[in-house]
Design a protein around this motif. Structure first.
Motif, short mmCIF file in Angstrom:
data_model
loop_
_atom_site.label_atom_id
_atom_site.label_comp_id
_atom_site.label_asym_id
_atom_site.label_seq_id
_atom_site.Cartn_x
_atom_site.Cartn_y
_atom_site.Cartn_z
N GLY A 1 -1.57 9.57 -12.38
CA GLY A 1 -0.97 9.78 -13.69
C GLY A 1 -2.02 9.73 -14.79
N GLU A 2 -1.80 8.88 -15.79
CA GLU A 2 -2.70 8.78 -16.94
C GLU A 2 -3.84 7.78 -16.71
OE1 GLU A 2 -2.43 10.79 -19.52
OE2 GLU A 2 -0.70 11.71 -18.50
N ARG A 3 -3.82 7.10 -15.56
CA ARG A 3 -4.84 6.07 -15.31
C ARG A 3 -6.16 6.70 -14.89
NH1 ARG A 3 -0.11 4.08 -13.54
NH2 ARG A 3 -0.41 4.87 -11.43
N ASP A 4 -7.26 6.04 -15.25
CA ASP A 4 -8.58 6.53 -14.89
C ASP A 4 -8.90 6.24 -13.43
OD1 ASP A 4 -9.03 7.41 -17.45
OD2 ASP A 4 -9.97 5.52 -18.10
N MET B 1 -5.10 2.97 1.96
CA MET B 1 -5.20 3.41 0.58
C MET B 1 -6.54 2.92 0.01
SD MET B 1 -5.11 2.71 -2.87
CE MET B 1 -4.50 1.03 -3.00
N ILE B 2 -7.30 3.85 -0.61
CA ILE B 2 -8.58 3.51 -1.22
C ILE B 2 -8.50 3.85 -2.70
CG2 ILE B 2 -11.05 3.98 -1.23
CD1 ILE B 2 -10.76 4.68 1.77
N ARG B 3 -8.78 2.86 -3.54
CA ARG B 3 -8.69 3.01 -4.99
C ARG B 3 -10.07 2.81 -5.60
NH1 ARG B 3 -8.31 3.59 -10.03
NH2 ARG B 3 -6.73 2.63 -11.35
N ILE B 4 -10.48 3.77 -6.42
CA ILE B 4 -11.79 3.70 -7.08
C ILE B 4 -11.56 3.62 -8.59
CG2 ILE B 4 -14.00 4.86 -7.44
CD1 ILE B 4 -13.45 6.35 -4.78
N ALA B 5 -12.04 2.58 -9.19
CA ALA B 5 -11.81 2.38 -10.62
C ALA B 5 -12.51 3.44 -11.45
CB ALA B 5 -12.31 1.00 -11.04
N GLY B 6 -11.93 3.78 -12.59
CA GLY B 6 -12.53 4.73 -13.49
C GLY B 6 -13.63 4.11 -14.32
#
Length: 461
Positions: free
Chosen positions: A113-116, A456-461
């Protein structure tokens, strides 16, 4: 050495041709130790190398069709045409999985969505898994379980049915010759107790079983107790529904194929023929019975044979007992009904009519060459009869109006429905059921999903 329970008993003659030694507990645990040690090595093999190996497996099935077909003809009596078809399909399953592995196993981007930043799902192997396979399709059942899981990176311990030790051995040889490491796919002549021991072991991450309702209950209970993933493909009592506007000749042709392929020994075979209206019933039953009477029963290696022996003499006696039970309770034998004289586990192709809910044949699975006819007044009654069983594997509906067929199909309690064709199986179509037919899906690309860690792998903006 423990007693040999893995025996080739030719069902056409009743003669014991070969026995194989049952594994000891120490041998089973040593196999698990090797498999567990191999899991990281196999996981790290690049996907393109795994694909090349599985493509070579497919080529082996294609080039050895005659040899492999003869093995299962001797083991479980499969007629030659069905046997060569199974070998071909097994090769095709491997080729299909190899072709589609790159797209299926590619990372799946997730919408933030709008998240980095970014996030994605990655399909990874879980490690060591156990397969428990049945005798009725010795190559096909292993193929649909093993092909996607080997490509995914899982390591397999495989227990085949005691009736199929030769095909179990040659399957292992094919995988190893194609390049699957010996510790990554291991055939075990194991006992049921040893399989329970493997499920209990924390190094095993899941189990897939195709077999009887009784076996599925035992394995499912064991897996649940140990918090292990299970895939269960069990029995079926599949309805074959014919609407009044159906092409009767085509429906008869589909019904013969759907009921009597593999001598009627298929989980998803058409077993209960539900004919809507008096006119439909009066047209279908005589034509179907005539076609059944024309089926040739005999030597499974004869290319003209339609019906071979059942897998064992005990199986043949059990089917005949179901027929006799129905007849004693008032059912009508339209054709067949009695076993032939002479050696072999043969059951004459049979059509039963006048079956009532009080008879075992009404809703129980008859795993042999027996078709049961039902008359339904309308669609509502047809659906009620179709769903009046504990099973829910497949179904088929036949009508010249596809919308009408779909209307009926949408009301059926089943994992699969075929419209205007015989029920069957193919590499690209998911296979599985509901209710006491089990849970989980194989074939198509769905086989990759059952024993994988969807990380699930999440990479911060």
């Amino acid at each position: 050495m423990s007693e040999a329970i893995y025996t080739v008993t030719n069902p056409a003659t009743g003669e014991v041709e070969e026995t194989f030694p049952t594994a000891t507990d120490d041998e089973v645990m040593a196999a698990l130790e090797r498999a567990y040690a191999a899991r990281e090595r196999w996981r790290k093999v690049p996907l393109e190398e795994k694909i090349a190996i599985i493509e070579r497996v497919a080529a082996e099935y294609d080039s050895r069709q005659e040899e492999l077909a003869r093995i299962i003809g001797d083991e479980m009596g499969k007629p030659y045409g069905d046997a060569t078809g199974e070998v071909w399909l097994s090769g095709d399953i491997h080729a299909y999985n190899a072709k589609h592995a790159p797209e299926v196993l590619a990372d799946e981007e997730l919408d933030l969505g709008e998240r980095d930043g970014r996030a994605y799902m990655r399909k990874e192997p879980v490690g060591v898994i156990v397969g428990v396979m049945p005798w009725n399709y010795p190559y096909y059942q292993v193929a649909r379980f093993a092909a996607p899981n080997l490509l995914l990176g899982n390591v397999i311990l495989l227990k085949h049915a005691p009736q199929c030790p030769r095909s179990a051995k040659v399957i292992e040889e094919i995988y190893h010759a194609a390049g699957v490491p010996k510790d990554v796919y291991q055939n075990l002549y194991a006992t049921n107790e040893q399989i329970a021991m493997l499920i209990d072991d924390p190094r095993v991450q899941g189990v897939s079983l195709t077999g009887s309702e009784r076996a599925g209950s035992a394995v499912g209970e064991r897996a649940g107790r140990n918090l292990k993933k299970a895939v269960l493909e069990l029995g079926g009592s599949d309805p074959f529904i014919v609407l009044p506007d159906a092409d009767i000749d085509k429906a008869v042709e589909d019904g013969i194929l759907g009921r009597f392929e593999n001598s009627g020994q298929a989980c998803n075979a058409a077993k209960r023929f539900i004919l809507i209206g008096d006119e439909t019933y009066d047209k279908f039953v005589p034509k179907f019975a005539e076609a059944v009477a024309g089926l040739k029963m005999g030597d499974p290696h004869d290319e003209s044979t339609n019906i071979g022996p059942l897998v064992t003499e005990a199986a043949a006696k059990g089917i005949q007992a179901r027929i006799d039970d129905a007849v004693d309770a008032g059912a009508e034998v339209v054709v067949g009904g009695k076993r032939p004289d002479g050696p072999g586990a043969y059951v004459t192709p049979t059509v039963l009519a006048g079956v009532t809910p009080q008879m075992r044949a009404w809703s129980e699975e008859i795993f042999g060459p027996v078709a049961v006819m039902y008359k339904a007044a309308d669609e509502d009654e047809a659906v009620r009869i179709a769903n009046d069983t504990l099973f829910g594997l497949g179904a088929s509906v036949h009508s010249s109006d596809v919308d009408a067929a779909l209307r009926v199909a949408d009301r059926l309690e089943s994992g699969m429905v075929s419209i205007n064709e015989a029920p069957g199986s193919s590499s690209e179509l998911p296979f599985g059921g509901v209710k006491r037919s089990g849970f989980g899906r194989e074939l198509g690309t769905y086989g990759f999903d059952e024993f994988c860690n969807k990380r699930m792998i999440r990479i911060a903006g």
